[in-house]
Design a protein around this motif. Structure first.
Motif, short mmCIF file in Angstrom:
data_model
loop_
_atom_site.label_atom_id
_atom_site.label_comp_id
_atom_site.label_asym_id
_atom_site.label_seq_id
_atom_site.Cartn_x
_atom_site.Cartn_y
_atom_site.Cartn_z
N VAL A 1 0.05 -0.18 16.79
CA VAL A 1 -0.52 -1.80 16.29
C VAL A 1 -2.14 -0.88 15.42
O VAL A 1 -2.41 -1.81 14.59
CB VAL A 1 -1.15 -1.79 17.76
N SER A 2 -2.72 0.20 15.78
CA SER A 2 -4.32 0.01 14.74
C SER A 2 -4.03 0.55 13.14
O SER A 2 -4.52 0.03 12.72
CB SER A 2 -4.67 1.30 15.69
N ILE A 3 -2.80 0.98 13.29
CA ILE A 3 -2.85 0.92 12.03
C ILE A 3 -2.17 -0.35 10.61
O ILE A 3 -2.44 -0.43 10.22
CB ILE A 3 -1.57 2.62 11.14
N LEU A 4 -1.17 -1.01 11.98
CA LEU A 4 -0.45 -2.26 11.22
C LEU A 4 -1.84 -2.63 11.48
O LEU A 4 -2.08 -3.44 9.98
CB LEU A 4 0.40 -2.68 12.26
N THR A 5 -2.94 -2.73 11.18
CA THR A 5 -4.07 -4.29 12.12
C THR A 5 -4.61 -3.52 10.48
O THR A 5 -5.68 -4.38 10.05
CB THR A 5 -4.44 -3.87 13.56
N LEU A 6 -4.66 -2.39 10.68
CA LEU A 6 -5.91 -1.93 9.78
C LEU A 6 -5.25 -2.26 8.46
O LEU A 6 -6.27 -2.39 7.19
CB LEU A 6 -5.50 -0.38 9.19
N ALA A 7 -4.20 -2.28 7.58
CA ALA A 7 -3.40 -2.60 6.86
C ALA A 7 -3.58 -4.94 6.61
O ALA A 7 -4.24 -4.65 5.30
CB ALA A 7 -1.54 -2.62 6.76
N VAL A 8 -3.84 -5.11 7.82
CA VAL A 8 -4.18 -6.44 7.10
C VAL A 8 -4.67 -6.63 6.89
O VAL A 8 -5.28 -7.43 6.25
CB VAL A 8 -3.64 -6.78 9.02
N ILE A 9 -6.20 -6.06 7.56
CA ILE A 9 -7.41 -6.46 7.36
C ILE A 9 -7.93 -5.95 6.39
O ILE A 9 -8.30 -6.35 5.08
CB ILE A 9 -8.12 -5.06 8.57
N LEU A 10 -7.36 -4.71 5.09
CA LEU A 10 -7.38 -4.82 4.02
C LEU A 10 -6.82 -5.53 2.62
O LEU A 10 -6.92 -5.82 1.79
CB LEU A 10 -6.74 -3.08 4.03
N ALA A 11 -5.78 -5.81 3.36
CA ALA A 11 -5.00 -6.45 2.46
C ALA A 11 -5.20 -7.97 2.34
O ALA A 11 -5.99 -8.66 1.45
CB ALA A 11 -3.07 -7.05 3.19
N VAL A 12 -6.19 -8.37 3.19
CA VAL A 12 -6.95 -10.04 3.23
C VAL A 12 -8.40 -9.75 2.38
O VAL A 12 -8.72 -9.94 2.05
CB VAL A 12 -7.09 -10.05 5.33
N LEU A 13 -8.92 -8.06 2.94
CA LEU A 13 -10.08 -8.20 2.14
C LEU A 13 -9.69 -8.40 0.89
O LEU A 13 -10.94 -8.83 -0.10
CB LEU A 13 -10.57 -7.18 2.51
N HIS A 14 -9.23 -7.58 0.13
CA HIS A 14 -8.58 -7.46 -0.93
C HIS A 14 -8.30 -8.87 -1.78
O HIS A 14 -8.26 -9.43 -3.06
CB HIS A 14 -7.68 -6.34 -1.01
N TRP A 15 -7.52 -9.72 -1.06
CA TRP A 15 -6.66 -10.72 -1.57
C TRP A 15 -7.31 -12.04 -1.17
O TRP A 15 -7.35 -13.29 -1.94
CB TRP A 15 -5.29 -11.08 -1.46
N SER A 16 -8.08 -12.29 -0.28
CA SER A 16 -8.27 -13.88 -0.21
C SER A 16 -9.83 -13.87 -1.34
O SER A 16 -10.06 -13.30 -1.54
CB SER A 16 -9.14 -13.12 1.45
#
Length: 408
Positions: free
Chosen positions: A229-244
């Motif tokens: 969960v911690s690793i997948l959440t990190l990927a989600v956060i960085l994706a949102v931070l990059h593409w939002s």
């Protein structure tokens, strides 16, 4: 805007990390640790040669030198072909002279050695004893180091063109598109952590009533899931931070608030996973694997701290490079901890409190653990030490190790 090349300071720190990691083999006898350190040194050395100062292209730069070794061989031969013909002629004449000299020595040295016993004894003292296995090790080492050095020279002589980076990446997600999934994750994590606190304060009795497990079994059952969960959440956060999108003040405010909230909750989940692993090790003993996954989870927590800084700045390109640097630093810290010695000490601490000591497992570890065994009774210590000391042959100078030398 093109990616910035590494500064002299960047090169120094990456090169220093590579040298420190390679030096671990001089002090620690654990083979698995040395393999990890060599791999980390290869990454650090590659980044020292060709490491961008931003995240784009970092994955390539981490393996740039090994990849360049394949192209460096034809590059080296093409350079040899460009040598002037006069120089080639001189080299050929010298090569012929060396070959004739070697042929004469091969013929006359055995004849003279057979003619006189004193001269034969002198030859036997001068001629080295060649072990086939050792010779192949040296050949392999020479090939690996030669290929690495050639690849590094190839990159330094003519670095590949760096990919152009857009001044601003294309934004695909409007606020209405990412707020719902990130908000749902935030609520989900908050509810989960609330249940965690209930189990924490309820203790072993509460867990047995609700989950049918002892608290140690309960801790073990959730560690790997929480790590995922911690690793997948990190990927989600960085994706949102990059593409939002962040065109308006409201966009940037929502980004900071929601991403910070989910990051803090995920960081608490990382702490929960670490607490579960600690509880499990206290109940069932310490092993190298459990220590490794604990260090990995600590590194994930550190990356979350870096991510919170990136969210506050709304700038994330530096995070991948910082994550690699902290990963190498964590590996160096692991080597400084002397992991196998630490595992043995913690298990002996448990034994001193009346718990069972897994001597069969300790016998599989390296000489790094021997100083920790002094607290054990002589028969138990000898039972663990004997198989470890059996393989302590004298090291040649090129593979001398402090831990093995102290054990001998």
């Amino acid at each position: 805007m093109a990616a910035q090349p590494p500064t002299a300071r960047d090169r120094f720190w990456w090169a220093a990390a590579a040298l420190v990691l390679l030096g671990v083999g001089t002090f620690r006898a654990a083979g698995w640790l040395f393999v990890l350190c060599v791999l980390g040194a290869c990454v650090a050395g590659s980044l020292a040669v060709l490491g961008r100062r931003t995240g784009r292209g970092l994955a390539h730069d981490m393996v740039a030198v090994p990849l360049a070794s394949f192209g460096a061989v034809p590059w080296a031969f093409s350079g040899l072909r460009e040598v002037q013909s006069a120089q080639v002629s001189k080299v050929r004449r010298f090569g012929v002279s060396v070959a004739v000299t070697a042929a004469l020595l091969v013929v006359f040295v055995p004849l003279l050695g057979g003619a006189d016993a004193t001269f034969a004894g002198l030859l036997n003292g001068l001629a080295p004893t060649v072990d086939a296995a050792t010779a192949w090790q040296w050949i392999l080492l020479f090939a690996v180091l030669g290929a690495g050095a050639l690849g590094a020279l190839y990159l330094l002589a003519g670095p590949p063109a760096r990919a152009a980076e857009a001044s601003r990446p294309v934004r695909l997600w409007a606020r209405s598109e990412w707020v719902l999934p990130v908000g749902a994750l935030t609520v989900l994590f908050a509810v989960f952590l609330g249940a965690q606190f209930v189990a924490l304060f309820g203790g072993d009795d509460y867990v047995q009533r609700t989950a049918g497990l002892t608290y140690a079994e309960y801790a073990r059952s959730g560690f790997w899931q929480l790590s995922a969960v911690s690793i997948l959440t990190l990927a989600v956060i960085l994706a949102v931070l990059h593409w939002s999108a962040r065109d308006t003040a409201a966009d940037r405010r929502w980004l900071r608030i929601l991403l910070s909230a989910v990051s803090v909750l995920a960081l608490v989940i990382v702490c929960s996973a670490l607490a579960r692993m600690w509880t499990y090790q206290q109940a069932y003993g310490f092993t190298v694997l459990r220590l490794l996954v604990t260090m990995c989870e600590l590194w994930v927590g550190l990356v979350y701290v870096l991510t919170l800084v990136a969210i506050a700045r709304l700038h994330w390109n530096w995070v991948p490079r910082a994550a690699v640097g902290t990963a190498l630093t964590t590996l160096i810290a692991l080597a400084l901890l002397n992991p196998e010695h630490l595992v043995a000490e913690r298990n002996i601490d448990r034994w001193a409190k009346g718990e069972r000591l897994d001597t069969a497992y300790l016998r599989t570890l390296s000489p790094d653990i021997l100083p920790a065994l002094n607290r054990l009774p002589t028969p138990m210590r000898a039972d663990i030490e004997t198989p470890i000391r059996t393989d302590l042959d004298a090291d040649p100078w090129w593979s001398w190790n402090l831990s093995r030398s102290s054990a001998r």
